[in-house]
Design a protein around this motif. Structure first.
Motif, PDB file in Angstrom:
ATOM      1  N   HIS A  43      88.663  63.050 -14.674  1.00  0.00           N
ATOM      2  CA  HIS A  43      88.957  61.909 -15.530  1.00  0.00           C
ATOM      3  C   HIS A  43      88.309  62.056 -16.907  1.00  0.00           C
ATOM      4  O   HIS A  43      88.908  61.696 -17.930  1.00  0.00           O
ATOM      5  CB  HIS A  43      88.469  60.617 -14.872  1.00  0.00           C
ATOM      6  N   HIS A  44      87.103  62.611 -16.926  1.00  0.00           N
ATOM      7  CA  HIS A  44      86.397  62.772 -18.204  1.00  0.00           C
ATOM      8  C   HIS A  44      87.218  63.640 -19.157  1.00  0.00           C
ATOM      9  O   HIS A  44      87.373  63.308 -20.341  1.00  0.00           O
ATOM     10  CB  HIS A  44      85.025  63.407 -17.974  1.00  0.00           C
ATOM     11  N   HIS A  47      90.193  61.754 -20.562  1.00  0.00           N
ATOM     12  CA  HIS A  47      89.771  60.786 -21.577  1.00  0.00           C
ATOM     13  C   HIS A  47      89.467  61.483 -22.912  1.00  0.00           C
ATOM     14  O   HIS A  47      89.818  60.972 -23.979  1.00  0.00           O
ATOM     15  CB  HIS A  47      88.530  60.027 -21.113  1.00  0.00           C
ATOM     16  N   GLN A  74      97.630  54.878  -8.135  1.00  0.00           N
ATOM     17  CA  GLN A  74      96.818  53.737  -8.558  1.00  0.00           C
ATOM     18  C   GLN A  74      95.477  54.186  -9.137  1.00  0.00           C
ATOM     19  O   GLN A  74      94.954  53.574 -10.064  1.00  0.00           O
ATOM     20  CB  GLN A  74      96.600  52.800  -7.377  1.00  0.00           C
ATOM     21  N   SER A  75      94.940  55.293  -8.612  1.00  0.00           N
ATOM     22  CA  SER A  75      93.629  55.761  -9.064  1.00  0.00           C
ATOM     23  C   SER A  75      93.660  56.343 -10.468  1.00  0.00           C
ATOM     24  O   SER A  75      92.607  56.474 -11.101  1.00  0.00           O
ATOM     25  CB  SER A  75      93.074  56.801  -8.086  1.00  0.00           C
ATOM     26  N   HIS A  77      95.603  54.978 -12.947  1.00  0.00           N
ATOM     27  CA  HIS A  77      96.023  53.945 -13.906  1.00  0.00           C
ATOM     28  C   HIS A  77      95.121  53.932 -15.135  1.00  0.00           C
ATOM     29  O   HIS A  77      95.587  53.788 -16.272  1.00  0.00           O
ATOM     30  CB  HIS A  77      95.981  52.560 -13.260  1.00  0.00           C
ATOM     31  N   VAL A  78      93.808  54.063 -14.905  1.00  0.00           N
ATOM     32  CA  VAL A  78      92.834  53.951 -15.985  1.00  0.00           C
ATOM     33  C   VAL A  78      93.042  55.035 -17.038  1.00  0.00           C
ATOM     34  O   VAL A  78      92.646  54.876 -18.193  1.00  0.00           O
ATOM     35  CB  VAL A  78      91.401  54.012 -15.415  1.00  0.00           C
ATOM     36  N   LEU A  79      93.698  56.132 -16.673  1.00  0.00           N
ATOM     37  CA  LEU A  79      93.919  57.233 -17.608  1.00  0.00           C
ATOM     38  C   LEU A  79      95.116  56.987 -18.519  1.00  0.00           C
ATOM     39  O   LEU A  79      95.308  57.703 -19.502  1.00  0.00           O
ATOM     40  CB  LEU A  79      94.109  58.546 -16.838  1.00  0.00           C
ATOM     41  N   GLU A  80      95.930  56.009 -18.170  1.00  0.00           N
ATOM     42  CA  GLU A  80      97.103  55.624 -18.950  1.00  0.00           C
ATOM     43  C   GLU A  80      97.991  56.814 -19.320  1.00  0.00           C
ATOM     44  O   GLU A  80      98.331  57.019 -20.492  1.00  0.00           O
ATOM     45  CB  GLU A  80      96.681  54.874 -20.218  1.00  0.00           C
ATOM     46  N   GLY A 103     101.702  52.949 -13.328  1.00  0.00           N
ATOM     47  CA  GLY A 103     101.485  52.004 -14.408  1.00  0.00           C
ATOM     48  C   GLY A 103     102.798  51.613 -15.070  1.00  0.00           C
ATOM     49  O   GLY A 103     103.793  52.347 -15.010  1.00  0.00           O
ATOM     50  N   CYS A 106     104.231  54.182 -17.523  1.00  0.00           N
ATOM     51  CA  CYS A 106     104.158  55.577 -17.067  1.00  0.00           C
ATOM     52  C   CYS A 106     105.495  56.015 -16.478  1.00  0.00           C
ATOM     53  O   CYS A 106     106.026  55.368 -15.583  1.00  0.00           O
ATOM     54  CB  CYS A 106     103.055  55.718 -16.018  1.00  0.00           C
TER      55      CYS A 106
END
Length: 224
Positions: A43-44, A47, A74-75, A77-80, A103, A106
């Motif tokens: 994820h880092h 981002h 769902q996991s 989603h935060v990455l858009e 999303g 997406c």
């Protein structure tokens, strides 16, 4: 989409990947982050790449039971992400659940037949009819499942586009000079894929391993 080229940033070092994207950002429309990148940087890393302000395509090729794939969607989603891949071979229920879990903005696209496979490879794993027929079968299934589109080679995109007029088509395995194939077997030029209906052109090594990546990206852009 003004520029359909998505640069495959599958590099082992995050700083090198970001530096490359920064160099060519004026000649690409987005970046594609695959399994190699995601497993190395997680994820880092996504981002950090997203800070460039380019659309991010997560090429994760999810393929598991429907519940697991939905949870994975769902996991992230935060990455858009702008685009995420799943495998059409996972079946209609898996594709439906993946799309439902994605999303709002997406696009979920299903991989049909990898561009590293040809008819002999498919026969070896029990798939009849060859790559073209299999890609069309899976594209039809993805459309029935309500996905946004599919991933296929440039050899199939024209035929699939005729059957799915408003589909979103991602085409990898592209080479400006089709004489240099590396591990790809079913390749076309970026211009040919775009002409046949490709929405996104995934290009990696012809840019990332070029002596002058900016010149290489600019030259590809000029053919479109």
């Amino acid at each position: 989409m003004s520029n359909p080229v998505y640069l495959a940033l599958d590099l082992p070092r995050l700083d090198a990947a970001i530096a490359l994207a920064q160099k060519v950002r004026g000649h690409i429309g987005g970046v594609k982050l695959g399994l190699e990148f995601f497993c190395a940087h997680g994820h880092h890393g996504v981002h950090e790449v997203a800070k460039l302000g380019l659309p991010v395509f997560l090429d994760l090729k999810l393929h598991d039971i429907p519940n697991t794939v939905a949870a994975a969607m769902q996991s992230i989603h935060v990455l858009e992400p702008a685009i995420v891949t799943i495998h059409a071979a996972g079946g209609r229920a898996m594709m439906e659940d993946a799309k439902a879990a994605a999303g709002e903005h997406c696009k979920v696209v299903a991989v049909t037949v990898l561009t590293s496979l040809d008819d002999d490879d498919l026969a070896g794993v029990g798939v009849p009819g060859g790559a073209h027929d299999q890609a069309l079968r899976l594209a039809d299934l993805a459309q029935e499942a309500g996905l946004d589109g599919i991933v296929c080679s440039g050899h199939e995109v024209g035929a699939i586009h005729k059957r799915w007029k408003n589909g979103f088509f991602v085409v990898p395995g592209l080479r400006p000079d089709t004489g240099h194939t590396a591990d790809q077997k079913r390749i076309v030029t970026p211009a040919a894929a775009r002409r046949d209906g490709a929405s996104v052109l995934v290009i990696g090594r012809p840019i990332s391993r070029a002596e002058d990546p900016v010149a290489a990206a600019r030259a590809i852009e000029a053919t479109l």
